[in-house]
Design an enzyme around this catalytic site. Structure first.
Site, PDB file in Angstrom:
ATOM      1  N   HIS A  59      84.596  -2.197  90.508  1.00 50.05           N
ATOM      2  CA  HIS A  59      84.630  -1.533  91.813  1.00 50.05           C
ATOM      3  C   HIS A  59      86.091  -1.551  92.255  1.00 50.05           C
ATOM      4  O   HIS A  59      86.793  -2.546  92.043  1.00 50.05           O
ATOM      5  CB  HIS A  59      83.866  -2.313  92.889  1.00 50.05           C
ATOM      6  CG  HIS A  59      82.400  -2.447  92.672  1.00 50.05           C
ATOM      7  ND1 HIS A  59      81.844  -3.551  92.087  1.00 50.05           N
ATOM      8  CD2 HIS A  59      81.372  -1.642  92.997  1.00 50.05           C
ATOM      9  CE1 HIS A  59      80.533  -3.415  92.045  1.00 50.05           C
ATOM     10  NE2 HIS A  59      80.215  -2.270  92.588  1.00 50.05           N
ATOM     11  N   ASP A 109      87.090  -4.789  94.059  1.00 50.40           N
ATOM     12  CA  ASP A 109      87.133  -6.110  93.423  1.00 50.40           C
ATOM     13  C   ASP A 109      88.331  -6.249  92.487  1.00 50.40           C
ATOM     14  O   ASP A 109      88.698  -7.365  92.137  1.00 50.40           O
ATOM     15  CB  ASP A 109      85.809  -6.552  92.764  1.00 50.40           C
ATOM     16  CG  ASP A 109      85.213  -5.573  91.798  1.00 50.40           C
ATOM     17  OD1 ASP A 109      84.032  -5.260  91.939  1.00 50.40           O
ATOM     18  OD2 ASP A 109      85.928  -5.116  90.885  1.00 50.40           O
ATOM     19  N   HIS A 124      66.851  -3.503  88.723  1.00 56.92           N
ATOM     20  CA  HIS A 124      66.489  -2.488  89.719  1.00 56.92           C
ATOM     21  C   HIS A 124      65.136  -1.879  89.361  1.00 56.92           C
ATOM     22  O   HIS A 124      64.337  -1.562  90.246  1.00 56.92           O
ATOM     23  CB  HIS A 124      67.548  -1.393  89.791  1.00 56.92           C
ATOM     24  CG  HIS A 124      68.894  -1.904  90.236  1.00 56.92           C
ATOM     25  ND1 HIS A 124      69.977  -1.081  90.399  1.00 56.92           N
ATOM     26  CD2 HIS A 124      69.313  -3.148  90.558  1.00 56.92           C
ATOM     27  CE1 HIS A 124      71.015  -1.797  90.800  1.00 56.92           C
ATOM     28  NE2 HIS A 124      70.635  -3.063  90.902  1.00 56.92           N
TER      29      HIS A 124
HETATM   30  C1  XLS Z   1      73.969  -3.717  92.694  1.00 57.34           C
HETATM   31  C2  XLS Z   1      74.411  -2.764  91.682  1.00 57.34           C
HETATM   32  C3  XLS Z   1      75.920  -2.633  91.545  1.00 57.34           C
HETATM   33  C4  XLS Z   1      76.293  -1.407  90.777  1.00 57.34           C
HETATM   34  C5  XLS Z   1      77.708  -0.994  90.925  1.00 57.34           C
HETATM   35  O1  XLS Z   1      72.827  -4.097  92.755  1.00 57.34           O
HETATM   36  O2  XLS Z   1      73.825  -3.085  90.467  1.00 57.34           O
HETATM   37  O3  XLS Z   1      76.447  -3.778  90.952  1.00 57.34           O
HETATM   38  O4  XLS Z   1      76.027  -1.566  89.419  1.00 57.34           O
HETATM   39  O5  XLS Z   1      78.054  -0.739  92.235  1.00 57.34           O
HETATM   40 NI    NI Z   2      74.321  -2.304  88.605  1.00 54.19          NI
HETATM   41 NI    NI Z   3      72.065  -4.563  90.651  1.00 56.96          NI
END
Ligand code: XLS
Ligand code: NI
Ligand code: NI
Length: 437
Positions: A101, A104, A271
């Site tokens: 990101h 970061d 997810h």
């Molecule tokens: C958060 C996401 C994030 C994405 C990138 O849950 O997985 O890490 O992969 O922004």
């Molecule tokens: Ni992710």
């Molecule tokens: Ni994630």
């Protein structure tokens, strides 16, 4: 040359009998499977945010991670040192790609100009490390969820001014990714959803999100960024509901706003499970739409209902993932990004190695097992046989749009009650298990 991980040398393949935890027992980068090296099948990436920026704090306690290279400041020198440590890590672990990101890798400044200068500076530093190590950027992204201005969302904020800030941030993050030769750029809608519908205009917010993505596509086309654009589905957390809920919702969203040709999906295991799907389901849904682009390789915990981002160590899971990846002919420019963090108790620097070794070996095994299942053909043959009736004349005519309901009624009358075969689910699961020895 600095040594941020003293006493740890390059991790090598030592074979399944090795008892040395600092070796690969299954990931043999140059071993050839189905005509390609493991390295090119798997295209592993390490996530900068977890590897270098996650101090292992949780909602109940402070960070535990020991990071001797990090003085805790937001200075550029500290950012540079973290990056030096990161590339030493990538070199030693033998991972070819990374993801980041914007925020970061480079510290936020006092205004947009200073922030952009910081990012430009850090992009040069990253470029230098890429050049000397041969490591590559799998994808970049913008952090549109941490800063307080994004409290009500970024692209979906009720404030048009916040939308403008987010747009400016994405512009620069695409530039950074472009400059570093990134193979892709990810949109993860961290706060692109709602906390409550009592104060949310969903139609307005979804239209804003689509407009935001259109602006990004326009910028990609004008600047010639050659990488892929990905959407990363996630159902919730930190929001109550995210508009890019799961693969199906993302595909539907992209189709509704005529963006389907511009995006592929970056599918993350944890997810998928948060959306009450298996990873296999999500990957199959993406593959069926020709949109399976890349994978965030992690896993959740069956007792915990949140995005715990465990390192993927479950061989059932990695086998299922790799079976689908092999079936679609690979991820192309995508890869397997360890969007995963160590547990809070695994706080020593060497745990970064153990964690990645565990994930890499689990995927290497998954790849080998998936290839063996494919070579054996029993599961694929069973699947093909299950749909064999569709190969008959009537099946072809239906799919070609050459049959009416009346035609089908005549067919149904002529054949009488259909004879069905067993689905043999348990038998097939048992065959699958035979390969996990
Ligand atoms: C958060 C996401 C994030 C994405 C990138 O849950 O997985 O890490 O992969 O922004
Ligand atoms: Ni992710
Ligand atoms: Ni994630």
């Amino acid at each position: 040359m600095s040594d941020f991980f003293p006493g740890i040398s390059a991790i090598c393949y030592a074979g399944p009998d090795s008892r040395d935890p600092m070796t690969f027992r299954h990931y043999d980068p140059d071993a050839v499977i189905e005509g390609r090296t493991m390295r090119s099948h798997l295209r592993f990436a390490s996530a900068f945010w977890h590897t270098m920026r996650n101090d292992l704090s949780d909602p109940f306690g402070t960070g535990t991670a020991i990071m001797p290279w990090d003085d805790g400041s937001e200075s550029l020198e500290n950012a540079e040192r973290r990056i030096a440590a990161f590339f030493e890590f990538l070199n030693k672990i033998g991972i070819d790609f990374y993801c980041f990101h914007d925020r970061d890798v480079a510290p936020q400044g006092n205004d947009i100009d200073e922030t952009n200068r910081n990012l430009d500076h850090i992009v040069d530093v990253l470029q230098m490390h890429q050049d000397s190590s041969g490591k590559k950027l799998l994808w970049g992204t913008a952090c549109l969820f941490a800063h307080p201005r994004y409290v009500h969302g970024a692209a979906t904020s009720c404030s048009v001014d916040v939308f403008a800030h987010a747009a400016s941030q994405v512009r620069r993050a695409i530039d950074a990714t472009h400059k570093l030769g990134g193979a892709g750029y990810v949109f993860w809608g961290g706060r692109e959803g709602y906390s409550s519908l009592i104060n949310t205009d969903m139609a307005q917010e979804r239209a804003q999100l689509a407009r935001f993505l259109e602006l990004a596509v326009d910028y990609k086309n004008r600047t010639g960024f050659p990488g892929r654009f990905y959407i990363e589905p996630k159902p919730m957390e930190p929001t109550t509901h995210q508009y890019d809920f799961d693969v199906a919702a993302c595909l539907d969203f992209l189709r509704e706003f005529d963006l389907l040709d511009e995006f592929m999906l970056n599918v993350e295991t944890n997810h998928a499970t948060l959306a009450s799907h298996s990873m296999e389901h999500e990957l199959s849904a993406a593959a069926a739409a020709g949109a399976l682009g890349s994978i965030d390789a992690n896993m959740g915990h069956e007792h915990l209902g949140w995005d715990t981002d465990h390192f993927p160590t479950d061989i059932y899971l990695t086998t299922r993932i790799m079976r689908i990846v092999l079936a679609v002919g690979g991820l192309g420019e995508g890869g397997l990004n360890f969007d995963a963090k160590r547990r809070r108790g695994s706080f020593e620097p060497e745990d970064l190695f153990h964690a990645h070794i565990a994930g890499m070996d689990a995927f290497a095994r998954g790849l080998k097992i998936a290839a063996a299942i494919r070579a054996d053909r029993r599961l694929d043959d069973a699947l093909q046989a299950r749909y064999a009736s569709w190969e008959q004349e009537i099946g072809k005519r239906i799919m070609n749009g050459e049959c009416t309901l009346e035609d089908l009624e005549s067919h149904a009358k002529s054949i009488g009650e259909p004879k069905l075969a067993s689905g043999r689910e348990e038998m097939l699961e048992s065959i699958f298990n035979d390969f996990l020895r």
